[in-house]
Design a protein around this motif. Sequence first.
Motif, PDB file in Angstrom:
ATOM      1  N   PRO A  30     -10.326  -6.262  -1.432  1.00 43.99           N
ATOM      2  CA  PRO A  30      -8.945  -5.901  -1.810  1.00 43.99           C
ATOM      3  C   PRO A  30      -7.991  -5.815  -0.621  1.00 43.99           C
ATOM      4  O   PRO A  30      -6.819  -6.148  -0.751  1.00 43.99           O
ATOM      5  N   HIS A  31      -8.491  -5.398   0.543  1.00 42.11           N
ATOM      6  CA  HIS A  31      -7.576  -5.255   1.683  1.00 42.11           C
ATOM      7  C   HIS A  31      -7.213  -6.616   2.297  1.00 42.11           C
ATOM      8  O   HIS A  31      -6.088  -6.813   2.749  1.00 42.11           O
ATOM      9  N   ASN A  32      -8.160  -7.568   2.281  1.00 42.37           N
ATOM     10  CA  ASN A  32      -7.794  -8.930   2.699  1.00 42.37           C
ATOM     11  C   ASN A  32      -6.821  -9.539   1.695  1.00 42.37           C
ATOM     12  O   ASN A  32      -5.890 -10.256   2.068  1.00 42.37           O
ATOM     13  N   ASP A  61      -7.032   1.218   7.657  1.00 43.59           N
ATOM     14  CA  ASP A  61      -7.667  -0.106   7.560  1.00 43.59           C
ATOM     15  C   ASP A  61      -6.632  -1.210   7.338  1.00 43.59           C
ATOM     16  O   ASP A  61      -6.724  -2.288   7.939  1.00 43.59           O
ATOM     17  N   ILE A  62      -5.640  -0.941   6.500  1.00 42.87           N
ATOM     18  CA  ILE A  62      -4.622  -1.971   6.220  1.00 42.87           C
ATOM     19  C   ILE A  62      -3.739  -2.165   7.462  1.00 42.87           C
ATOM     20  O   ILE A  62      -3.390  -3.302   7.807  1.00 42.87           O
ATOM     21  N   SER A  63      -3.379  -1.076   8.128  1.00 37.71           N
ATOM     22  CA  SER A  63      -2.579  -1.194   9.361  1.00 37.71           C
ATOM     23  C   SER A  63      -3.293  -2.078  10.376  1.00 37.71           C
ATOM     24  O   SER A  63      -2.674  -2.923  11.029  1.00 37.71           O
ATOM     25  N   HIS A 105       1.310  12.145  11.332  1.00 37.42           N
ATOM     26  CA  HIS A 105       0.998  13.080  10.252  1.00 37.42           C
ATOM     27  C   HIS A 105       2.304  13.503   9.590  1.00 37.42           C
ATOM     28  O   HIS A 105       3.101  14.247  10.168  1.00 37.42           O
ATOM     29  N   ALA A 106       2.552  13.011   8.384  1.00 31.35           N
ATOM     30  CA  ALA A 106       3.823  13.332   7.716  1.00 31.35           C
ATOM     31  C   ALA A 106       3.676  13.225   6.209  1.00 31.35           C
ATOM     32  O   ALA A 106       2.966  12.353   5.687  1.00 31.35           O
ATOM     33  N   TYR A 107       4.354  14.114   5.526  1.00 32.56           N
ATOM     34  CA  TYR A 107       4.393  14.144   4.075  1.00 32.56           C
ATOM     35  C   TYR A 107       5.626  13.328   3.670  1.00 32.56           C
ATOM     36  O   TYR A 107       6.726  13.583   4.180  1.00 32.56           O
ATOM     37  N   SER A 123       2.688  -0.664   1.903  1.00 31.66           N
ATOM     38  CA  SER A 123       1.909   0.476   1.424  1.00 31.66           C
ATOM     39  C   SER A 123       0.863  -0.012   0.442  1.00 31.66           C
ATOM     40  O   SER A 123       1.133  -0.853  -0.404  1.00 31.66           O
ATOM     41  N   ASN A 124      -0.337   0.527   0.578  1.00 30.47           N
ATOM     42  CA  ASN A 124      -1.408   0.195  -0.366  1.00 30.47           C
ATOM     43  C   ASN A 124      -1.988   1.469  -0.959  1.00 30.47           C
ATOM     44  O   ASN A 124      -2.411   2.372  -0.226  1.00 30.47           O
ATOM     45  N   SER A 125      -1.986   1.523  -2.283  1.00 35.40           N
ATOM     46  CA  SER A 125      -2.647   2.623  -3.007  1.00 35.40           C
ATOM     47  C   SER A 125      -2.071   3.999  -2.728  1.00 35.40           C
ATOM     48  O   SER A 125      -2.805   4.999  -2.781  1.00 35.40           O
ATOM     49  N   LEU A 126      -0.791   4.054  -2.420  1.00 31.53           N
ATOM     50  CA  LEU A 126      -0.107   5.353  -2.295  1.00 31.53           C
ATOM     51  C   LEU A 126       0.571   5.725  -3.617  1.00 31.53           C
ATOM     52  O   LEU A 126       0.476   6.867  -4.074  1.00 31.53           O
ATOM     53  N   LEU A 127       1.231   4.751  -4.231  1.00 31.13           N
ATOM     54  CA  LEU A 127       2.099   5.038  -5.382  1.00 31.13           C
ATOM     55  C   LEU A 127       1.383   5.877  -6.451  1.00 31.13           C
ATOM     56  O   LEU A 127       1.936   6.854  -6.951  1.00 31.13           O
TER      57      LEU A 127
HETATM   58  C1  LIG Z   1      -5.936   5.903  -1.742  1.00 33.62           C
HETATM   59  S1  LIG Z   1      -5.418   6.323  -0.146  1.00 33.62           S
HETATM   60  C2  LIG Z   1      -4.923   4.754   0.493  1.00 33.62           C
HETATM   61  C3  LIG Z   1      -5.054   4.671   1.972  1.00 33.62           C
HETATM   62  C4  LIG Z   1      -4.719   3.322   2.608  1.00 33.62           C
HETATM   63  N1  LIG Z   1      -3.350   2.934   2.331  1.00 33.62           N
HETATM   64  C5  LIG Z   1      -5.680   2.256   2.174  1.00 33.62           C
HETATM   65  O1  LIG Z   1      -5.278   1.380   1.408  1.00 33.62           O
HETATM   66  O2  LIG Z   1      -6.838   2.292   2.597  1.00 33.62           O
HETATM   67  C6  LIG Z   1      -3.849   7.137  -0.399  1.00 33.62           C
HETATM   68  C7  LIG Z   1      -3.351   7.861   0.827  1.00 33.62           C
HETATM   69  O3  LIG Z   1      -2.015   8.339   0.584  1.00 33.62           O
HETATM   70  C8  LIG Z   1      -1.880   9.625   1.161  1.00 33.62           C
HETATM   71  N2  LIG Z   1      -0.771  10.314   0.475  1.00 33.62           N
HETATM   72  C9  LIG Z   1      -0.691  10.642  -0.823  1.00 33.62           C
HETATM   73  N3  LIG Z   1       0.469  11.253  -1.105  1.00 33.62           N
HETATM   74  C10 LIG Z   1       1.159  11.314   0.068  1.00 33.62           C
HETATM   75  C11 LIG Z   1       2.427  11.847   0.433  1.00 33.62           C
HETATM   76  N4  LIG Z   1       3.199  12.439  -0.466  1.00 33.62           N
HETATM   77  N5  LIG Z   1       2.829  11.735   1.721  1.00 33.62           N
HETATM   78  C12 LIG Z   1       2.015  11.148   2.647  1.00 33.62           C
HETATM   79  N6  LIG Z   1       0.799  10.625   2.346  1.00 33.62           N
HETATM   80  C13 LIG Z   1       0.376  10.708   1.084  1.00 33.62           C
HETATM   81  C14 LIG Z   1      -3.233  10.279   0.922  1.00 33.62           C
HETATM   82  O4  LIG Z   1      -3.465  11.374   1.782  1.00 33.62           O
HETATM   83  C15 LIG Z   1      -4.185   9.096   1.170  1.00 33.62           C
HETATM   84  O5  LIG Z   1      -4.601   9.029   2.510  1.00 33.62           O
END
Ligand SMILES: C[S@@+](CC[C@H](N)C(=O)[O-])C[C@H]1O[C@@H](n2cnc3c(N)ncnc32)[C@H](O)[C@@H]1O
Length: 222
Positions: A30-32, A61-63, A105-107, A123-127
């Motif tokens: 998936p990452h490739n 990993d994606i970065s 490190h940021a929210y 972005s991958n898998s954040l949404l």
């Molecule tokens: C499923 S992981 C995906 C990680 C990476 N993008 C990947 O594809 O391997 C989702 C990441 O989003 C981060 N995350 C979720 N909500 C977030 C937020 N509101 N702010 C910052 N990071 C967040 C989680 O801590 C987690 O590391």
Amino acid sequence: MTIMKRIPEAELMTDEEQAIAYANADFEEPHNHFIELLKESVGHVIPESGLAVDLGCGAADISIRFAKVYSAYQIDALDGAEAMLAEGVKAVNTSGLTQRINLIHAYLQETTLADRNYDLIFSNSLLHHLHDPMVLWNAIKSAKGDPSVFIMDLMRPGSDAEVDALTNKYAKDEPEVLQRDFHNSLKAAFTPDEVISQLSAVGLEGFNVLVVSDRHLTISSK
Ligand SMILES: C[S@@+](CC[C@H](N)C(=O)[O-])C[C@H]1O[C@@H](n2cnc3c(N)ncnc32)[C@H](O)[C@@H]1O
């Protein structure tokens, strides 16, 4: 047609066991695929060198994959979970890319993308982790300049039976913690129609939403 109700999961992956399992999982395919689709969708419009930001970078990993393909890019890689970033630090050190990948490190809710001139936001898998998906779209909308955007995420299947079938197909050989995560993530993900409505609500209706596999969708700027 009834749509399976979304069940949000925890936003941040703060659990150390979960972070280690995630960092050691095999995401080669998936990452490739992510990098290939990024190239196809925005590769022709982004500059050869530039500044990118990876939102929710996790173990980076994606970065790292992006940095190897786009060798003239600097990358800000941002995540709200220290446990995941700790895995990211190890991976970036091993890759030798510490000069080019800046782990932050940021929210996302407390972060602005308006301070730096990003050429690309990816972005991958954040949404699917976000309780309120508009957090991502508002951040993108408020970014400085006119960055290209490429997002990939899971999409929510139509039924519990499909969730079980996809978990069995793609995660059955993974540790239990990852099987549970993948199952919960599928249930927390959005449907293509929901994403289209979110984009329309924030004024990003020009973005492309595409179904790219039996479990993934992409969202990209034109
Ligand atoms: C499923 S992981 C995906 C990680 C990476 N993008 C990947 O594809 O391997 C989702 C990441 O989003 C981060 N995350 C979720 N909500 C977030 C937020 N509101 N702010 C910052 N990071 C967040 C989680 O801590 C987690 O590391």
